[in-house]
Design a protein around this motif. Structure first.
Motif, PDB file in Angstrom:
ATOM      1  N   TYR A   1     -28.933 -14.057   6.476  1.00  0.00           N
ATOM      2  CA  TYR A   1     -29.874 -13.177   5.776  1.00  0.00           C
ATOM      3  C   TYR A   1     -30.153 -13.605   4.327  1.00  0.00           C
ATOM      4  O   TYR A   1     -31.221 -13.377   3.798  1.00  0.00           O
ATOM      5  CB  TYR A   1     -29.302 -11.762   5.804  1.00  0.00           C
ATOM      6  CG  TYR A   1     -30.278 -10.671   5.455  1.00  0.00           C
ATOM      7  CD1 TYR A   1     -31.457 -10.503   6.166  1.00  0.00           C
ATOM      8  CD2 TYR A   1     -29.998  -9.784   4.410  1.00  0.00           C
ATOM      9  CE1 TYR A   1     -32.336  -9.480   5.853  1.00  0.00           C
ATOM     10  CE2 TYR A   1     -30.864  -8.753   4.092  1.00  0.00           C
ATOM     11  CZ  TYR A   1     -32.040  -8.605   4.822  1.00  0.00           C
ATOM     12  OH  TYR A   1     -32.900  -7.592   4.505  1.00  0.00           O
ATOM     13  N   TYR A   2     -29.192 -14.234   3.685  1.00  0.00           N
ATOM     14  CA  TYR A   2     -29.392 -14.631   2.283  1.00  0.00           C
ATOM     15  C   TYR A   2     -29.675 -16.126   2.130  1.00  0.00           C
ATOM     16  O   TYR A   2     -29.673 -16.658   1.030  1.00  0.00           O
ATOM     17  CB  TYR A   2     -28.176 -14.207   1.440  1.00  0.00           C
ATOM     18  CG  TYR A   2     -28.014 -12.699   1.412  1.00  0.00           C
ATOM     19  CD1 TYR A   2     -28.714 -11.934   0.484  1.00  0.00           C
ATOM     20  CD2 TYR A   2     -27.215 -12.046   2.344  1.00  0.00           C
ATOM     21  CE1 TYR A   2     -28.604 -10.546   0.484  1.00  0.00           C
ATOM     22  CE2 TYR A   2     -27.100 -10.658   2.353  1.00  0.00           C
ATOM     23  CZ  TYR A   2     -27.801  -9.923   1.425  1.00  0.00           C
ATOM     24  OH  TYR A   2     -27.715  -8.551   1.425  1.00  0.00           O
ATOM     25  N   SER A   3     -29.932 -16.800   3.254  1.00  0.00           N
ATOM     26  CA  SER A   3     -30.208 -18.236   3.165  1.00  0.00           C
ATOM     27  C   SER A   3     -31.696 -18.495   2.935  1.00  0.00           C
ATOM     28  O   SER A   3     -32.527 -17.612   3.150  1.00  0.00           O
ATOM     29  CB  SER A   3     -29.737 -18.942   4.443  1.00  0.00           C
ATOM     30  OG  SER A   3     -30.579 -18.603   5.525  1.00  0.00           O
ATOM     31  N   ARG A   4     -32.026 -19.719   2.500  1.00  0.00           N
ATOM     32  CA  ARG A   4     -33.413 -20.138   2.281  1.00  0.00           C
ATOM     33  C   ARG A   4     -33.754 -21.224   3.290  1.00  0.00           C
ATOM     34  O   ARG A   4     -33.445 -22.383   3.066  1.00  0.00           O
ATOM     35  CB  ARG A   4     -33.584 -20.766   0.894  1.00  0.00           C
ATOM     36  CG  ARG A   4     -33.385 -19.859  -0.271  1.00  0.00           C
ATOM     37  CD  ARG A   4     -33.441 -20.683  -1.572  1.00  0.00           C
ATOM     38  NE  ARG A   4     -32.936 -19.895  -2.668  1.00  0.00           N
ATOM     39  CZ  ARG A   4     -33.724 -19.266  -3.546  1.00  0.00           C
ATOM     40  NH1 ARG A   4     -35.028 -19.399  -3.467  1.00  0.00           N
ATOM     41  NH2 ARG A   4     -33.201 -18.538  -4.496  1.00  0.00           N
ATOM     42  N   PRO A   5     -34.446 -20.868   4.365  1.00  0.00           N
ATOM     43  CA  PRO A   5     -34.743 -21.883   5.397  1.00  0.00           C
ATOM     44  C   PRO A   5     -35.646 -22.997   4.870  1.00  0.00           C
ATOM     45  O   PRO A   5     -35.577 -24.120   5.334  1.00  0.00           O
ATOM     46  CB  PRO A   5     -35.455 -21.089   6.485  1.00  0.00           C
ATOM     47  CG  PRO A   5     -35.139 -19.654   6.222  1.00  0.00           C
ATOM     48  CD  PRO A   5     -34.871 -19.531   4.766  1.00  0.00           C
ATOM     49  N   ILE A   6     -36.505 -22.702   3.926  1.00  0.00           N
ATOM     50  CA  ILE A   6     -37.326 -23.742   3.301  1.00  0.00           C
ATOM     51  C   ILE A   6     -36.994 -23.654   1.822  1.00  0.00           C
ATOM     52  O   ILE A   6     -37.138 -22.601   1.205  1.00  0.00           O
ATOM     53  CB  ILE A   6     -38.830 -23.496   3.574  1.00  0.00           C
ATOM     54  CG1 ILE A   6     -39.124 -23.663   5.077  1.00  0.00           C
ATOM     55  CG2 ILE A   6     -39.698 -24.465   2.756  1.00  0.00           C
ATOM     56  CD1 ILE A   6     -40.550 -23.382   5.500  1.00  0.00           C
ATOM     57  N   SER A   7     -36.543 -24.768   1.252  1.00  0.00           N
ATOM     58  CA  SER A   7     -35.905 -24.679  -0.059  1.00  0.00           C
ATOM     59  C   SER A   7     -36.820 -24.110  -1.135  1.00  0.00           C
ATOM     60  O   SER A   7     -36.358 -23.475  -2.070  1.00  0.00           O
ATOM     61  CB  SER A   7     -35.381 -26.049  -0.476  1.00  0.00           C
ATOM     62  OG  SER A   7     -36.467 -26.957  -0.551  1.00  0.00           O
TER      63      SER A   7
ATOM     64  N   PRO B   1     -35.119 -16.516  -0.266  1.00  0.00           N
ATOM     65  CA  PRO B   1     -34.232 -16.263   0.876  1.00  0.00           C
ATOM     66  C   PRO B   1     -34.814 -15.176   1.793  1.00  0.00           C
ATOM     67  O   PRO B   1     -35.683 -14.411   1.387  1.00  0.00           O
ATOM     68  CB  PRO B   1     -32.927 -15.804   0.226  1.00  0.00           C
ATOM     69  CG  PRO B   1     -33.310 -15.328  -1.130  1.00  0.00           C
ATOM     70  CD  PRO B   1     -34.531 -16.095  -1.543  1.00  0.00           C
ATOM     71  N   ILE B   2     -34.306 -15.126   3.003  1.00  0.00           N
ATOM     72  CA  ILE B   2     -34.840 -14.219   4.021  1.00  0.00           C
ATOM     73  C   ILE B   2     -34.868 -12.764   3.546  1.00  0.00           C
ATOM     74  O   ILE B   2     -35.829 -12.042   3.786  1.00  0.00           O
ATOM     75  CB  ILE B   2     -34.013 -14.370   5.321  1.00  0.00           C
ATOM     76  CG1 ILE B   2     -34.287 -15.766   5.914  1.00  0.00           C
ATOM     77  CG2 ILE B   2     -34.331 -13.272   6.315  1.00  0.00           C
ATOM     78  CD1 ILE B   2     -33.363 -16.151   7.055  1.00  0.00           C
TER      79      ILE B   2
END
Ligand SMILES: [Fe+2]
Length: 437
Positions: free
Chosen positions: A34-40, A44-45
């Motif tokens: 949930y707190y990651s950034r799939p595209i830099s 974040p989500i």
């Protein structure tokens, strides 16, 4: 813009449908991501789950109705994303130091926003700015659903939950349509006679359009020819095996700089698998939403504008202009679109949607890149509900895309709708075909 009437019940229904689909999209992701950034370059989500309702409050409740919002702090935090297209301004507006709320807090904020939006819709007096704000909110959420899905394509498989996918996938999906297209059709073109293309929308005849759709105008288009079908993975593979990514003359300066810097050697939707370390030729896979697939030869290749242009140059051809797209698409109807599936389908699988000229897959199965630089039409005025929507992107580095992808909501499919991205942005559901004079 002269909006005249709005059906409150239909608007509330659309808003609810949007919210249900957005929730289903967030349910595709493992909570741990949930707190990651799939595209830099993007937020974040967590940002997006707050952004959708926060923006609806901003555009409709605050700017449209002139009412107060629901939570000034969270509305500010969730107001605006990072421009995924502008690498020079890639400093995240909400940087690494941002402390994001818990998911429970985001969801309870979202519920408060939903209540304020629906309450506002109940007593819409019909003021033009309120109606513009409402449509801005509704179409904004629908557009983000596509953005989210192509971001999800970048998330590691271990962080996705395919079991939830049925919620947003309509029955009858497409995986059943693995019919292969005839080789003659794959290499054929249609002549489009010289004529007039009607671009844009008329303010007096349109309930809502984005600022970049106005005004309506005619463009004379000289005769040209265009591929019947979009370029497929199999066709693009030939470009790769003959050294297309290493051939400087096929690339413009920006595209060459990009593939050199990022070491791009294949479309972002492909995964290369080297069977053994000493095998030089990779085996290609398609980056499916929930699993890699053997590269489907008949699917349209999804690439950046730079890659599409290089391929066209290799063929001694070019991309269509925006006006040429309008000509070629006369009489075309939507095909593989409106969340019909997570992936494309074989090209030409919906012959009933072809244009009067017999050109297939123009509205669906992937946005179509054009060679037209995104710029305002004569009569452009930034919209009150979202003044930065288009104006921030008239920098000569974004290109117009037309049509629709599998993840484009039906409400966004209209001839005047214009999408745009930077030429080197490779993550979009975007295909292309070649044209000539
Ligand atoms: Fe947004």
């Amino acid at each position: 813009m002269i909006p005249t009437a709005i059906d409150t019940a239909a608007a509330i229904d659309w808003y609810r449908r949007n919210r249900v689909r957005s929730a289903a999209i967030f349910d595709l992701i493992e909570p741990a991501a949930y707190y990651s950034r799939p595209i830099s370059l993007r937020n974040p989500i967590v940002f997006y789950e707050g952004h959708l309702p926060a923006f609806s409050v901003l555009a409709f409740v605050r700017r449209g109705l002139g009412r107060p919002g629901v939570d000034a702090r969270l509305e500010k935090l969730f107001e605006r994303g990072i421009d995924p297209d502008s690498e020079t301004s890639a400093v995240p507006r909400s940087g690494a130091a941002t402390v994001w709320p818990s998911r429970d807090e985001v969801l309870s904020f979202a519920r408060a926003c939903d209540d304020a939006v629906v309450e506002g819709m109940m007593d819409l007096a019909g003021a033009p700015e309120a109606i513009e704000g409402l449509y801005t909110a509704l179409e904004h959420e629908a557009m983000h659903q596509e953005t989210l899905l192509y971001m999800w394509h970048r998330i590691p498989y271990s962080q996705k939950l395919p079991a939830s996918s049925q919620e947003i996938r309509r029955s009858g999906g497409i995986d059943s349509k693995e019919n292969s297209v005839s080789p003659e059709l794959l290499s054929s073109c249609k002549e489009i006679a010289a004529g007039t293309a009607k671009l844009g929308a008329s303010r007096s005849e349109t309930v809502f359009g984005w600022d970049n759709e106005f005004d309506a105008h005619d463009v004379h288009v000289p005769a040209f020819d265009v591929d019947v079908l979009p370029v497929t993975n199999a066709q693009f593979l030939e470009f790769i095996t003959t050294g297309g990514y290493a051939n400087r003359v096929l690339w413009d300066d920006e595209g060459w700089e990009w593939i050199t810097r990022e070491r791009v050697t294949h479309p972002a939707f492909w995964i290369s698998r080297h069977p053994t370390p000493d095998t030089r030729d990779p085996q290609w896979q398609w980056r499916g939403m929930f699993a890699p697939l053997p590269l489907p030869p008949d699917w349209p290749v999804y690439v950046s504008h730079a890659e599409a242009s290089a391929y066209a140059r290799w063929k001694g051809r070019r991309l269509m202009t925006e006006a040429e797209f309008h000509r070629a698409a006369e009489g075309a109807t939507p095909g593989h679109a409106d969340f019909a599936g997570f992936e494309p389908i074989p090209v030409g699988a919906h012959p009933e949607t072809a244009s009067v000229y017999g050109v297939h897959d123009l509205i669906g199965n992937g946005w179509e890149w054009t060679s037209t630089v995104f710029a305002p039409f004569q009569g452009f005025t930034p919209m009150r509900s979202y003044p930065e929507y288009s104006a921030d992107f008239f920098d000569g580095r974004h290109y117009v895309l037309k049509g629709a992808s599998p993840a484009t909501a039906k409400e966004l499919i209209r001839p005047s709708f214009r999408n745009w991205f930077r030429g080197t942005y490779p993550y979009v559901y975007a295909k292309f075909r070649t044209a000539g004079q």
